[in-house]
Write a protein that holds these residues in place. Structure first.
Motif, mmCIF file in Angstrom:
data_model
loop_
_atom_site.group_PDB
_atom_site.id
_atom_site.type_symbol
_atom_site.label_atom_id
_atom_site.label_comp_id
_atom_site.label_asym_id
_atom_site.label_seq_id
_atom_site.Cartn_x
_atom_site.Cartn_y
_atom_site.Cartn_z
ATOM 1 N N ALA A 45 0.841 -1.210 0.000
ATOM 2 C CA ALA A 45 0.000 0.000 0.000
ATOM 3 C C ALA A 45 0.870 1.252 0.000
ATOM 4 O O ALA A 45 0.588 2.221 -0.717
ATOM 5 C CB ALA A 45 -0.931 -0.004 1.208
ATOM 6 N N LYS A 48 2.494 1.735 -3.451
ATOM 7 C CA LYS A 48 1.607 2.353 -4.445
ATOM 8 C C LYS A 48 1.529 3.868 -4.254
ATOM 9 O O LYS A 48 1.522 4.629 -5.232
ATOM 10 C CB LYS A 48 0.210 1.736 -4.344
ATOM 11 C CG LYS A 48 0.142 0.294 -4.801
ATOM 12 C CD LYS A 48 -1.261 -0.267 -4.614
ATOM 13 C CE LYS A 48 -1.321 -1.736 -5.021
ATOM 14 N NZ LYS A 48 -2.669 -2.324 -4.775
ATOM 15 N N LEU A 49 1.470 4.311 -3.017
ATOM 16 C CA LEU A 49 1.398 5.744 -2.736
ATOM 17 C C LEU A 49 2.692 6.452 -3.133
ATOM 18 O O LEU A 49 2.666 7.564 -3.675
ATOM 19 C CB LEU A 49 1.095 5.964 -1.258
ATOM 20 C CG LEU A 49 -0.327 5.602 -0.809
ATOM 21 C CD1 LEU A 49 -0.396 5.472 0.704
ATOM 22 C CD2 LEU A 49 -1.325 6.646 -1.311
ATOM 23 N N ASP A 68 -5.410 12.484 -0.600
ATOM 24 C CA ASP A 68 -5.478 11.051 -0.929
ATOM 25 C C ASP A 68 -4.948 10.248 0.266
ATOM 26 O O ASP A 68 -3.923 9.593 0.179
ATOM 27 C CB ASP A 68 -4.639 10.795 -2.188
ATOM 28 C CG ASP A 68 -4.656 9.343 -2.625
ATOM 29 O OD1 ASP A 68 -5.629 8.628 -2.324
ATOM 30 O OD2 ASP A 68 -3.689 8.919 -3.290
ATOM 31 N N GLN A 69 -5.688 10.302 1.381
ATOM 32 C CA GLN A 69 -5.138 9.776 2.625
ATOM 33 C C GLN A 69 -5.802 8.510 3.163
ATOM 34 O O GLN A 69 -5.332 7.949 4.158
ATOM 35 C CB GLN A 69 -5.183 10.853 3.709
ATOM 36 C CG GLN A 69 -4.313 12.060 3.396
ATOM 37 C CD GLN A 69 -4.128 12.943 4.613
ATOM 38 O OE1 GLN A 69 -3.672 12.489 5.653
ATOM 39 N NE2 GLN A 69 -4.497 14.210 4.485
ATOM 40 N N THR A 70 -6.836 8.030 2.526
ATOM 41 C CA THR A 70 -7.546 6.866 3.074
ATOM 42 C C THR A 70 -6.631 5.647 3.156
ATOM 43 O O THR A 70 -6.484 5.026 4.219
ATOM 44 C CB THR A 70 -8.785 6.538 2.230
ATOM 45 O OG1 THR A 70 -9.665 7.674 2.206
ATOM 46 C CG2 THR A 70 -9.525 5.349 2.821
ATOM 47 N N ALA A 71 -6.007 5.308 2.030
ATOM 48 C CA ALA A 71 -5.115 4.141 2.011
ATOM 49 C C ALA A 71 -3.889 4.384 2.888
ATOM 50 O O ALA A 71 -3.382 3.453 3.542
ATOM 51 C CB ALA A 71 -4.693 3.827 0.577
ATOM 52 N N HIS A 74 -4.724 3.863 6.539
ATOM 53 C CA HIS A 74 -4.855 2.427 6.810
ATOM 54 C C HIS A 74 -3.473 1.785 6.948
ATOM 55 O O HIS A 74 -3.256 0.946 7.844
ATOM 56 C CB HIS A 74 -5.642 1.742 5.701
ATOM 57 C CG HIS A 74 -5.795 0.259 5.891
ATOM 58 N ND1 HIS A 74 -6.595 -0.292 6.855
ATOM 59 C CD2 HIS A 74 -5.209 -0.791 5.238
ATOM 60 C CE1 HIS A 74 -6.513 -1.606 6.804
ATOM 61 N NE2 HIS A 74 -5.672 -1.940 5.837
ATOM 62 N N TYR A 75 -2.553 2.167 6.073
ATOM 63 C CA TYR A 75 -1.192 1.627 6.153
ATOM 64 C C TYR A 75 -0.536 2.005 7.480
ATOM 65 O O TYR A 75 0.076 1.154 8.145
ATOM 66 C CB TYR A 75 -0.365 2.140 4.978
ATOM 67 C CG TYR A 75 1.103 1.774 5.065
ATOM 68 C CD1 TYR A 75 1.528 0.472 4.833
ATOM 69 C CD2 TYR A 75 2.066 2.735 5.387
ATOM 70 C CE1 TYR A 75 2.871 0.131 4.915
ATOM 71 C CE2 TYR A 75 3.403 2.403 5.471
ATOM 72 C CZ TYR A 75 3.800 1.099 5.231
ATOM 73 O OH TYR A 75 5.130 0.769 5.322
#
Length: 264
Positions: A45, A48-49, A68-71, A74-75
């Motif tokens: 994850a 990808k960021l 763009d902070q959702t993923a 979670h990480y």
């Protein structure tokens, strides 16, 4: 029919049955494909960021990342809940802590963005005896409040005895090593650290090695003890990666450190 003839016919029939019957063979089930060793922690994850928001020069699009902070959250949450276990390999543990340092540094910048420099955040911290962003305990690992200093000095430098970590830790400043646009992983860690060394030592904005005189990053002054342990020297570390070589008599000065944000 005589008994002898009958017996002969019966024997022939039995022999014919034995030669023509198809035996029933129980075949063993096919073996499952071999399983690869389980990954101690999945950094895909974060990978990808980094690919999405960091360019080849290591500059970060913080504005886009902030939206763009959702993923990312979670990480970070998974990092906090899954500290390295004793049975993780050295490479798995190092990859975890290197990624954690860089990821939580990005978290710190995003929490205060827009900002011109990470050092500006220090003036905003209102915690007694905490004057720098690296000393602020703003995240947790396994329920323990931690700081970036805890990761760098208390874990990576103390436990792993590998000065190459200084090529990988990025404190969001232009004079820091390049932030890779991929996550560190145990499988690729040694090659990634070697590549970071080559990139850092051959970037004239960060190091200018030479035989008569060398202008080096302040990293080689701040962490001099790390580079000179195990009967090594700053010159030997520089020469391992730099295309322009120096010797033990080369006059060394240190470049001013550019603390401006490593922003696109």
């Amino acid at each position: 029919m005589k008994a002898s003839s009958f017996c002969a016919l019966l024997l022939a029939a039995c022999l014919l049955g034995l030669t023509t019957a198809t035996p029933s063979v129980s075949r063993p089930a096919p073996l499952p494909p071999p399983l690869s060793a389980p990954v101690a922690f999945d950094h895909s994850a974060f990978d990808k960021l980094l690919k999405k928001h960091v360019n080849e020069k290591g500059l970060v699009n913080y504005k886009a990342w902030k939206a763009d902070q959702t993923a990312f959250n979670h990480y970070l949450d998974q990092l906090s809940k899954t500290p390295p276990a004793a049975n993780w390999s050295k490479a798995e543990q190092m990859a975890y802590w290197l990624n954690a340092y860089n990821a939580f540094t990005i978290r710190l910048i995003l929490d205060h963005y827009p900002v011109q420099s990470i050092k500006d955040i220090g003036a905003k911290i209102k915690i007694p005896f905490v004057t720098t962003p690296w000393a602020a305990k703003f995240f947790s690992i396994a329920g323990e409040k931690m700081s970036l200093d805890n990761i760098e000095h208390g874990i990576l430098r103390k436990k792993f005895d590998d000065p190459r970590i200084h090529f990988a830790l990025v404190c969001a400043a232009l004079s820091c090593p390049r932030l890779r646009n991929e996550a560190y992983t145990a499988a690729k860690l040694d090659g990634q650290l070697e590549d970071q060394g080559r990139d850092f030592l051959n970037n004239p904005a960060k190091n200018k090695p030479g035989k008569a005189a060398a202008q080096l990053s302040k990293y080689f002054d701040w962490y001099k003890g790390d580079w000179t342990q195990n009967n090594l020297s700053v010159a030997k570390w520089v020469n391992k990666y730099a295309t322009v070589k120096m010797d033990d008599n080369t006059k060394i000065t240190y470049l001013d450190y550019n603390w401006n944000l490593n922003e696109q």
